[in-house]
Structures are given as C-alpha cells and as structure tokens.
Design a protein around this motif. Structure first.
Motif, mmCIF file in Angstrom:
data_model
loop_
_atom_site.group_PDB
_atom_site.id
_atom_site.type_symbol
_atom_site.label_atom_id
_atom_site.label_comp_id
_atom_site.label_asym_id
_atom_site.label_seq_id
_atom_site.Cartn_x
_atom_site.Cartn_y
_atom_site.Cartn_z
ATOM 1 N N TYR A 65 36.753 31.293 63.454
ATOM 2 C CA TYR A 65 37.604 30.126 63.683
ATOM 3 C C TYR A 65 37.701 29.871 65.179
ATOM 4 N N VAL B 173 38.720 35.014 65.624
ATOM 5 C CA VAL B 173 39.372 33.810 66.144
ATOM 6 C C VAL B 173 38.968 33.655 67.603
ATOM 7 N N ALA C 46 47.702 35.950 63.844
ATOM 8 C CA ALA C 46 46.298 36.232 63.532
ATOM 9 C C ALA C 46 46.099 37.526 62.762
#
Length: 500
Positions: free
Chosen positions: A3, A214, A230
C-alpha cells in the motif's frame, strides 16, 4: 499487498506522483500486488482521469473518500441524458458552451450548471444547483453519483456545510460535516472527529498483517495516523527531496526537512527508508548515526527506470536544447531562457524547447516575447517525452535542488549531455563534469545574473569546443544503471528483506 500513501495528484503532477507511477509499473512487472492511496479531495476533476493520465490502473487506486463506499474508481460515464431523466418532467431550457452546459428552470434564478468531462462528449463530471440565486448543492459523478456537497448562504457567500458520500445504489455511506477547517465524519456505527482519524480508520480497515508493506510517499498530516493503525505491517518511507537544511545544521544538531521530521523520529517503527541516490543514502546514514545514534535500513532505489536506451534513427537537430519540468519558480526556467538568449549570440542556430505546465507559464511566455526569442524558444506544453528527448542535442536544468530528477534520467537515457548547477542530488548523480556535461559551481550569494552567465558560457562551450558525440556516449553508459531490470532487482531485494 503493498500500500502506497500519498496526498494529491494533478494534471501537472510533481515528481512524487511520477515516481509512484514508475513504481506501479515496476511492481506489476515483478508480480507484486500494489495499491496507491490518495487522501486529498479532488472537487475539480475525477481522480481516475488524473491517475490514468500518468499510467496507473484503475484497480490500483484507492481514494480515501470512496474507500468507505462500494463505488469503484472509474472514468466518467454518467451522461446528460441520465441527468435530465432525474428532472421528472420539469420544464427547462438548455444551452452549452464547451465544457459547460446549463439547464434553466422556471422561477426566479433557478438553474443547474453542468461541468462536462471534456468539450465534445455528453459526460457529466459535476452539477452545481442554484435556487433563488443561491448555490445549494453540487453533485459529483463517475458512473453514478459518488458524493454531493451542500451549501447555505453565509456572509453573502456559499458556505459548504456537508458532504454526503453514496453507494452505487444511491444509499448513503457516510456524511462529512464541515465548518471551514473543522470536520466530522458520521458513519452508521461511529463518529470520526478529524481527517487524520479518518485516514487511520481506513488503515485499520485494511486489516494489515506482517506480510503487508505500507510505503509512505508523503506523510504530512497522515503519517502518524498510518503508523498508529498499521499493526504488524512493514513500514517504508520514500524520501523525495533533500531531507535536511544545511544552513540549520551543525556538528551537534541537524535540522530535518519538516516533511520528514516525524518519519525520522519514528525510525524504530520503520522497516526501511528509500532514497533515490547513493549520495543521499550515504549522507542520511551518516546523519542518523551522528545525530540519533541509529542505524536504520536505508536503500538507494531510483524513483524511475528506463525500459530501454533511446537512440535516434537519424541526426539530432543541430544545436538544439530541451528542458522539461513543472513550470514553477523553483525550477528557474526563466534563467534558462535568459541563458539561451545570451548564448545565441555565439551559437546563431541555437534553439530551446520547454516542456511542462505550471503556474509560471504566462510569465515565461511574456519573457520569451520580451527577449524577442519566440522564433527559437518554444513552450511545448505537457507531453509524453519518451521518444522526444532523442531529437535534441543537450538538456538544460535550472533547478537548484533535485532529490533525483526523472527528466535527468530520461535525458541521459536518450544520450543527452546535461548542463546544470552543482547541487544535490540529481545533477551530481547524472552529470559527470566535463564528461557528459557541466556542473556549475554555485553558492547562496551568487547573483542571478552570474548564474545565467555561467549557464550561457557552458552552452557555448558545449556546442563550439567539446566532442558532443563523446559526451552523448558517456550519458548512454551512465543510463545503463537505470534500466528497468536493474531497478526492479533493487525493489525485490528491499521488499523481500522487509517481509522476511
């Protein structure tokens, strides 16, 4: 899943968005799934049109505001006919000029202004509704209505007080209640009291595991919310600019760039940092150790890559120069124009083409006209440049700061010598002084006129004294490091290490 978080994107995007687009293509080729998450509002354009424009796939994009709905990222397909079907037999008159259409209804100053996706189709991007002379609502469409904004008159202006986001079937997904900079988000099961908290809620809804990565490209006002939600995901921080202020740094203290200060303070929670050049990676490593006593993992991965070296089939245009950038003041395209005007006195057939869009465009055109240079200096707008660089003999840069410089990489990939200032990090990476161009020594007190003069002198020297073919071959040799397969290997190494 990987992501990637960013704030906004535009038609004249910065290097950050182009770097993300390069990364998206690289991750696709090596078979890694990735999403690119944008957190800004885009009231004037459909986000899909802008992301598709620079090479993202619709399936790769997540927009913060439609994430909580079942509406998909999509081009605009909603039509004027579909809109008029909602009028339920009301009488109206219709007119259109270019991208703007207007429906006028009976009564006192009641009308819809429709903003189309382009000047020729009947595709509707947004509709602004006016009743009794007051703006009351704006509806935004892709293949369905994705959200509406509600307005009320306040201090003789239209005041936005609410946004409502919809599902495909028209049902309400959630509301944003807004009062200038104060916002709340009302969901069926919760109330969220800030945009930062909304970003955190999105991250929590991703249900991240230690197998997810991420990557944060811009952390301003969202970095903390991402890290707090996260979970076990591995965090990567991309450094897109110079990461510290040299003037505010001494032997005992470092003044980090405020865009990265939070990212650096959280190094214990960050799996890896990525700088674009070896020089920046080494400097950052030294500074982490000196000022923070830390040894985080820092990789050097170019923010772009070259699928191939571009070699012209015929002769390049003689004594031709190219520059490409956002037309912004910090790119100093005006210095380049002035330098070319000076150099033309010694190189009579000199020419310059300027590619890009931005806020300085009108000023630059005015300068070109003022210098009576319109015959040999052209503003060429925003274009895909893959096969254009190779038509020119050299590249000019007026920038005094480049974290990497995608256009510099693309220029050497087409065998162009480069003239620019001796500044971190891009010019120092791509220009070997005297071998494939010139790095001009500068200092803070150097006057603009001196910088222009030195640029002009280097242009003249390049075209009248140097072996430009040898310079071109040296650029091609440097470019091999940035071929796509080499950059992809670096990403594989970093990501494998992060999730191992």
């Amino acid at each position: 899943m990987i992501y990637n978080f960013n704030l906004g994107i535009g038609w004249a995007s910065s290097g950050v968005e182009y770097a993300q687009a390069y990364r998206a293509k690289a991750l696709r080729r090596i078979g890694l799934d990735a999403k690119f998450i944008f957190t800004d509002m885009f009231p004037r354009d459909n986000i899909e049109h802008m992301t598709q424009n620079i090479g993202f796939l619709d399936s790769e994009i997540i927009w913060l505001y439609t994430f909580f709905t079942d509406c998909k990222i999509s081009p605009v397909t909603y039509t004027l006919s579909q809109l008029s079907d909602t009028f339920l037999g009301r009488n109206y008159t219709f007119s259109r000029e270019g991208k703007i259409a207007k429906y006028v209804f009976p009564g006192k100053n009641n009308f819809y202004t429709v903003y189309m996706a382009d000047e020729t189709s009947d595709l509707v991007h947004r509709v602004e509704m006016v009743s009794d002379g007051c703006l009351i609502r704006k509806d935004y469409y892709t293949y369905c209505r994705i959200y509406s904004e509600y307005y009320a008159p306040l201090d003789h202006k239209a005041h936005l007080y609410q946004r409502r986001f919809f599902n495909e079937d028209g049902s309400v997904a959630y509301d944003e209640i807004t009062d200038d900079d104060v916002v709340m988000y009302q969901f069926p099961d919760r109330l969220i009291c800030s945009k930062e908290e909304l970003v955190g809620y999105l991250v929590s809804r991703l249900h991240l595991t230690k197998k997810d990565v991420v990557i944060i490209d811009r952390a301003t006002k969202i970095g903390q919310a991402i890290l707090q939600n996260a979970g076990e995901a591995r965090i990567g921080i991309i450094i897109h600019a110079d990461h510290f202020s040299e003037g505010g740094t001494d032997e005992e203290h470092v003044l980090w760039n405020n865009f990265y200060e939070y990212d650096f303070s959280q190094h214990k929670h960050v799996s890896f940092y990525v700088a674009a050049t070896d020089a920046q990676r080494q400097l950052l490593q030294d500074q982490f150790l000196t000022y923070m006593g830390a040894r985080p993992d820092i990789a050097a991965i170019p923010v772009g890559s070259l699928p191939e070296l571009k070699i012209p089939a015929g002769e390049r245009k003689r004594h031709s120069l190219i520059t490409a950038s956002r037309l912004a003041s910090e790119k100093h395209v005006d210095w380049i124009i002035e330098a070319v005007v000076l150099a033309k006195k010694e190189v009579p057939d000199l020419s310059l083409d300027i590619y890009g869009k931005g806020g300085e465009e009108a000023k630059l055109l005015e300068l070109i006209v003022k210098r009576e240079a319109i015959d040999y200096i052209r503003l060429c707008g925003q274009q895909k440049l893959d096969d254009i660089y190779q038509n020119y003999e050299a590249y000019l840069s007026g920038s005094t700061s480049e974290g990497f410089g995608l256009t510099l990489m693309e220029a050497v990939g087409s065998g162009l010598p480069i003239i620019g200032f001796d500044v971190r990090y891009g010019n120092q990476t791509f220009i070997d002084d005297g071998e494939n161009g010139y790095r001009i020594t500068v200092h803070d007190k150097m006057e603009k006129t001196e910088r222009i003069q030195k640029l002009a002198e280097c242009i003249v020297r390049l075209f009248t004294e140097d072996d430009i073919r040898a310079f071109s071959e040296h650029s091609y040799e440097k470019a091999k490091t940035y071929l796509t397969e080499e950059v992809e290997k670096k990403w594989v190494d970093v990501l494998d290490q992060a999730i191992s």
